[in-house]
Design a protein around this motif. Structure first.
Motif, PDB file in Angstrom:
ATOM      1  N   GLU A  64      77.235 -60.793   6.668  1.00 55.55           N
ATOM      2  CA  GLU A  64      76.641 -59.477   6.873  1.00 55.55           C
ATOM      3  C   GLU A  64      75.367 -59.284   6.050  1.00 55.55           C
ATOM      4  N   ASN A  65      75.219 -60.021   4.959  1.00 57.21           N
ATOM      5  CA  ASN A  65      73.997 -59.906   4.148  1.00 57.21           C
ATOM      6  C   ASN A  65      72.794 -60.516   4.845  1.00 57.21           C
ATOM      7  N   HIS A  66      73.007 -61.567   5.654  1.00 57.58           N
ATOM      8  CA  HIS A  66      71.890 -62.286   6.252  1.00 57.58           C
ATOM      9  C   HIS A  66      71.764 -62.078   7.757  1.00 57.58           C
ATOM     10  N   ALA A  67      72.758 -61.482   8.402  1.00 55.36           N
ATOM     11  CA  ALA A  67      72.742 -61.369   9.862  1.00 55.36           C
ATOM     12  C   ALA A  67      71.547 -60.561  10.355  1.00 55.36           C
ATOM     13  N   SER A  68      71.229 -59.456   9.704  1.00 51.20           N
ATOM     14  CA  SER A  68      70.114 -58.631  10.166  1.00 51.20           C
ATOM     15  C   SER A  68      68.781 -59.382  10.070  1.00 51.20           C
ATOM     16  N   LEU A  69      68.610 -60.166   9.031  1.00 53.99           N
ATOM     17  CA  LEU A  69      67.365 -60.940   8.911  1.00 53.99           C
ATOM     18  C   LEU A  69      67.279 -62.037   9.962  1.00 53.99           C
ATOM     19  N   VAL A  70      68.402 -62.699  10.218  1.00 50.30           N
ATOM     20  CA  VAL A  70      68.399 -63.762  11.226  1.00 50.30           C
ATOM     21  C   VAL A  70      68.105 -63.184  12.598  1.00 50.30           C
ATOM     22  N   ILE A  71      68.730 -62.058  12.923  1.00 51.50           N
ATOM     23  CA  ILE A  71      68.466 -61.422  14.213  1.00 51.50           C
ATOM     24  C   ILE A  71      67.009 -60.967  14.289  1.00 51.50           C
ATOM     25  N   GLY A  72      66.466 -60.454  13.193  1.00 50.41           N
ATOM     26  CA  GLY A  72      65.055 -60.069  13.164  1.00 50.41           C
ATOM     27  C   GLY A  72      64.133 -61.248  13.434  1.00 50.41           C
ATOM     28  N   PHE A  73      64.424 -62.388  12.828  1.00 49.82           N
ATOM     29  CA  PHE A  73      63.599 -63.578  13.077  1.00 49.82           C
ATOM     30  C   PHE A  73      63.733 -64.059  14.520  1.00 49.82           C
ATOM     31  N   VAL A  74      64.920 -63.936  15.097  1.00 53.02           N
ATOM     32  CA  VAL A  74      65.098 -64.307  16.510  1.00 53.02           C
ATOM     33  C   VAL A  74      64.257 -63.398  17.394  1.00 53.02           C
ATOM     34  N   VAL A  75      64.249 -62.095  17.107  1.00 53.34           N
ATOM     35  CA  VAL A  75      63.449 -61.151  17.894  1.00 53.34           C
ATOM     36  C   VAL A  75      61.965 -61.451  17.732  1.00 53.34           C
ATOM     37  N   VAL A  76      61.519 -61.751  16.529  1.00 51.54           N
ATOM     38  CA  VAL A  76      60.104 -62.095  16.313  1.00 51.54           C
ATOM     39  C   VAL A  76      59.742 -63.346  17.110  1.00 51.54           C
ATOM     40  N   PHE A  77      60.583 -64.362  17.036  1.00 51.82           N
ATOM     41  CA  PHE A  77      60.303 -65.610  17.750  1.00 51.82           C
ATOM     42  C   PHE A  77      60.264 -65.383  19.256  1.00 51.82           C
ATOM     43  N   CYS A  78      61.273 -64.692  19.781  1.00 49.89           N
ATOM     44  CA  CYS A  78      61.316 -64.449  21.226  1.00 49.89           C
ATOM     45  C   CYS A  78      60.172 -63.541  21.675  1.00 49.89           C
ATOM     46  N   GLY A  79      59.821 -62.540  20.868  1.00 53.12           N
ATOM     47  CA  GLY A  79      58.713 -61.652  21.219  1.00 53.12           C
ATOM     48  C   GLY A  79      57.385 -62.378  21.264  1.00 53.12           C
ATOM     49  N   MET A  80      57.144 -63.205  20.273  1.00 53.66           N
ATOM     50  CA  MET A  80      55.884 -63.971  20.256  1.00 53.66           C
ATOM     51  C   MET A  80      55.835 -64.962  21.416  1.00 53.66           C
ATOM     52  N   LEU A  81      56.941 -65.633  21.644  1.00 51.97           N
ATOM     53  CA  LEU A  81      57.011 -66.591  22.747  1.00 51.97           C
ATOM     54  C   LEU A  81      56.842 -65.875  24.089  1.00 51.97           C
ATOM     55  N   GLY A  82      57.510 -64.724  24.234  1.00 54.87           N
ATOM     56  CA  GLY A  82      57.386 -63.951  25.469  1.00 54.87           C
ATOM     57  C   GLY A  82      55.978 -63.434  25.690  1.00 54.87           C
ATOM     58  N   ALA A  83      55.346 -62.930  24.630  1.00 54.69           N
ATOM     59  CA  ALA A  83      53.973 -62.426  24.762  1.00 54.69           C
ATOM     60  C   ALA A  83      53.026 -63.549  25.168  1.00 54.69           C
ATOM     61  N   GLY A  84      53.181 -64.703  24.542  1.00 51.39           N
ATOM     62  CA  GLY A  84      52.335 -65.842  24.909  1.00 51.39           C
ATOM     63  C   GLY A  84      52.558 -66.269  26.356  1.00 51.39           C
ATOM     64  N   GLY A  85      53.812 -66.303  26.773  1.00 54.57           N
ATOM     65  CA  GLY A  85      54.113 -66.668  28.160  1.00 54.57           C
ATOM     66  C   GLY A  85      53.573 -65.653  29.151  1.00 54.57           C
ATOM     67  N   LEU A  86      53.676 -64.378  28.822  1.00 56.32           N
ATOM     68  CA  LEU A  86      53.156 -63.343  29.720  1.00 56.32           C
ATOM     69  C   LEU A  86      51.635 -63.364  29.777  1.00 56.32           C
ATOM     70  N   TRP A  87      50.974 -63.662  28.680  1.00 55.02           N
ATOM     71  CA  TRP A  87      49.521 -63.786  28.718  1.00 55.02           C
ATOM     72  C   TRP A  87      49.086 -64.995  29.549  1.00 55.02           C
TER      73      TRP A  87
END
Length: 128
Positions: A64-87
């Motif tokens: 529980e101490n690290h889950a929020s950070l890991v999920i945040g990094f997953v969202v950052v990675f997927c968002g950046m990848l998605g933005a690049g793919g959409l561009w």
């Protein structure tokens, strides 16, 4: 004085009452092996207990101490990848305005998660 043969026969018939160095070494090794086995069983039990407490979500994202950070990094990675793919999709197709707008939504999600991660780190750093 008795011959060596008589002494050996006497030892065979009547074993020595004192433990020999070999017996002491075997006894010490056996107790050490038993201690190590008990320690390994205790550690295995503790690991099984922790795995049962975490469940599949905890195994995937951590405690529980690290889950929020890991999920945040997953969202950052997927968002950046998605933005690049959409561009890239906007560049290859003719409708640049639509796909660029969708890429900005993905980029917004990524930067929001990135702000959460760095905001969480500074909050944790100040409390110590």
């Amino acid at each position: 004085m008795a011959s060596e043969r008589d002494e050996v026969l006497k030892q065979v018939v009547e074993p020595p009452t004192q433990p020999t160095k070999l017996d002491e070494a075997i006894s010490a090794g056996t107790t050490e092996a038993e201690r190590i086995t008990r320690q390994q069983l205790a550690q295995k039990h503790e690991m099984d207990r922790l795995k049962a407490e975490l469940g599949w979500f905890g195994i995937l994202f951590g405690t529980e101490n690290h889950a929020s950070l890991v999920i945040g990094f997953v969202v950052v990675f997927c968002g950046m990848l998605g933005a690049g793919g959409l561009w890239c999709l906007a560049y290859k197709t003719g409708s640049r305005e639509f796909w660029s707008g969708e890429a900005h939504f993905a980029l917004g999600a990524a930067t929001t998660a990135l702000g959460y991660i760095f905001g969480r780190g500074s909050k944790d750093g100040n409390s110590k």
